[in-house]
Design a protein around this motif. Structure first.
Motif, PDB file in Angstrom:
ATOM      1  N   ALA A 207       0.835  -1.203   0.000  1.00  0.00           N
ATOM      2  CA  ALA A 207       0.000   0.000   0.000  1.00  0.00           C
ATOM      3  C   ALA A 207       0.870   1.254   0.000  1.00  0.00           C
ATOM      4  CB  ALA A 207      -0.913  -0.008   1.225  1.00  0.00           C
TER       5      ALA A 207
ATOM      6  N   GLU B 133     -15.715  -4.626   0.865  1.00  0.00           N
ATOM      7  CA  GLU B 133     -15.413  -5.109  -0.481  1.00  0.00           C
ATOM      8  C   GLU B 133     -15.077  -6.599  -0.488  1.00  0.00           C
ATOM      9  OE1 GLU B 133     -12.928  -3.687  -4.445  1.00  0.00           O
ATOM     10  OE2 GLU B 133     -12.551  -2.716  -2.512  1.00  0.00           O
TER      11      GLU B 133
ATOM     12  N   LEU C 265      -4.419  -3.606   0.834  1.00  0.00           N
ATOM     13  CA  LEU C 265      -5.849  -3.897   0.931  1.00  0.00           C
ATOM     14  C   LEU C 265      -6.274  -4.624  -0.339  1.00  0.00           C
ATOM     15  CD1 LEU C 265      -7.095  -0.557   2.551  1.00  0.00           C
ATOM     16  CD2 LEU C 265      -6.402  -2.701   3.668  1.00  0.00           C
TER      17      LEU C 265
ATOM     18  N   ASN D 119      -2.781   3.339   6.352  1.00  0.00           N
ATOM     19  CA  ASN D 119      -4.237   3.252   6.220  1.00  0.00           C
ATOM     20  C   ASN D 119      -4.947   4.158   7.223  1.00  0.00           C
ATOM     21  OD1 ASN D 119      -4.517   1.920   8.734  1.00  0.00           O
ATOM     22  ND2 ASN D 119      -4.713  -0.109   7.826  1.00  0.00           N
ATOM     23  N   LYS D 120      -6.241   4.298   7.025  1.00  0.00           N
ATOM     24  CA  LYS D 120      -7.112   4.994   7.975  1.00  0.00           C
ATOM     25  C   LYS D 120      -8.367   4.153   8.144  1.00  0.00           C
ATOM     26  CE  LYS D 120      -9.023   8.045   4.399  1.00  0.00           C
ATOM     27  NZ  LYS D 120      -9.210   9.449   3.981  1.00  0.00           N
TER      28      LYS D 120
ATOM     29  N   GLU E  65     -10.778   3.434   5.261  1.00  0.00           N
ATOM     30  CA  GLU E  65     -10.293   2.469   4.273  1.00  0.00           C
ATOM     31  C   GLU E  65     -10.419   1.043   4.793  1.00  0.00           C
ATOM     32  OE1 GLU E  65      -6.861   5.310   2.238  1.00  0.00           O
ATOM     33  OE2 GLU E  65      -6.364   4.047   3.953  1.00  0.00           O
TER      34      GLU E  65
ATOM     35  N   ASP F 179     -14.098   0.069   4.463  1.00  0.00           N
ATOM     36  CA  ASP F 179     -14.448  -0.178   3.061  1.00  0.00           C
ATOM     37  C   ASP F 179     -13.809  -1.464   2.551  1.00  0.00           C
ATOM     38  OD1 ASP F 179     -16.034   2.053   2.939  1.00  0.00           O
ATOM     39  OD2 ASP F 179     -14.536   3.315   1.936  1.00  0.00           O
ATOM     40  N   TYR F 180     -12.646  -1.789   3.060  1.00  0.00           N
ATOM     41  CA  TYR F 180     -11.986  -3.035   2.666  1.00  0.00           C
ATOM     42  C   TYR F 180     -12.798  -4.245   3.113  1.00  0.00           C
ATOM     43  CZ  TYR F 180      -8.271  -6.546   2.223  1.00  0.00           C
ATOM     44  OH  TYR F 180      -7.543  -7.661   1.898  1.00  0.00           O
TER      45      TYR F 180
END
Length: 211
Positions: A108, A166, A136, A155-156, A159, A162-163
């Protein structure tokens, strides 16, 4: 399959009397790789790959083997001929009785000024477990148990949430958490659990669960 959480991103998986260890790095315990029949390494950063720990495990057991990307394999393969295997995205192999698929290619983004290194994730036993390393990566296959990099310089929490959405795992266990302080953990638990759309779990280092 029995999953044991070690410190930070290191996990141990046990099945049929054999042990697979992923990412025994410098933030994990000194014996994190001890007794492993197979070791998977996602990338070269020292919190995921501690050369001393890996060498000690290979020296202690002549049957132990390593699968990793080239940047790591080049550091240890000469000392253990035939036992260090180089892999990349799309490869499949069997390690200590576990079927493994390799997914992903790059770490990342930490900052645009920092060059990206290679990173791979490992999908184990047809999706029972996925460990993405420091990315991710979405494997494009159903995942039962996601090892979730919950806190990192790259990362935050938006994210991370949302990962999970997904990947759509049945459950997500926290990894990559050595930098996360105890007072902050309930915030992460609450937000990821409420918004991720999957069961969100975490284990203390040394604790185990069936997956």
């Amino acid at each position: 399959m029995r999953f044991t959480k070690k410190s930070h991103s290191c996990v141990r998986l046990e099945k049929d009397g054999r042990t697979l260890v992923v990412d025994p790095g410098g933030f994990s315990e000194e014996d994190a790789a001890a007794g492993a029949d197979a070791i998977l390494l996602t990338h070269e950063h020292p919190d995921h790959f501690d050369e001393g720990r890996v060498r000690a495990a290979l020296e202690a057991d002549p049957g132990a083997e390593v699968w990793t990307l080239r940047s790591v394999a080049d550091q240890i393969s000469a000392a253990f001929p035939g036992r260090v295997h180089t892999v990349g995205h799309g490869d499949t192999f069997t390690a200590a009785g576990f079927d493994v698929e390799v997914h992903g290619e790059l770490h990342a983004v930490i900052h645009p000024d920092i060059p990206r290194i290679t990173n791979v994730g490992y999908l184990i036993d047809g999706g029972r477990v996925f460990h993405p390393g420091d990315a991710l990566t979405v494997p494009g296959r159903p995942v039962e148990t996601l090892m979730l990099p919950v806190h990192a310089p790259w990362n935050k929490i938006a994210e991370v949430i949302d990962y999970v959405r997904e990947v759509k795992p049945q459950r997500a266990y926290d990894i990559h958490d050595a930098l996360l302080t105890e007072p902050a953990r309930p915030i992460y638990d609450r937000q990821i659990g409420a918004l991720g759309g999957a069961e969100h779990l975490r284990l203390a280092p040394g604790a185990s669960a069936e997956v």
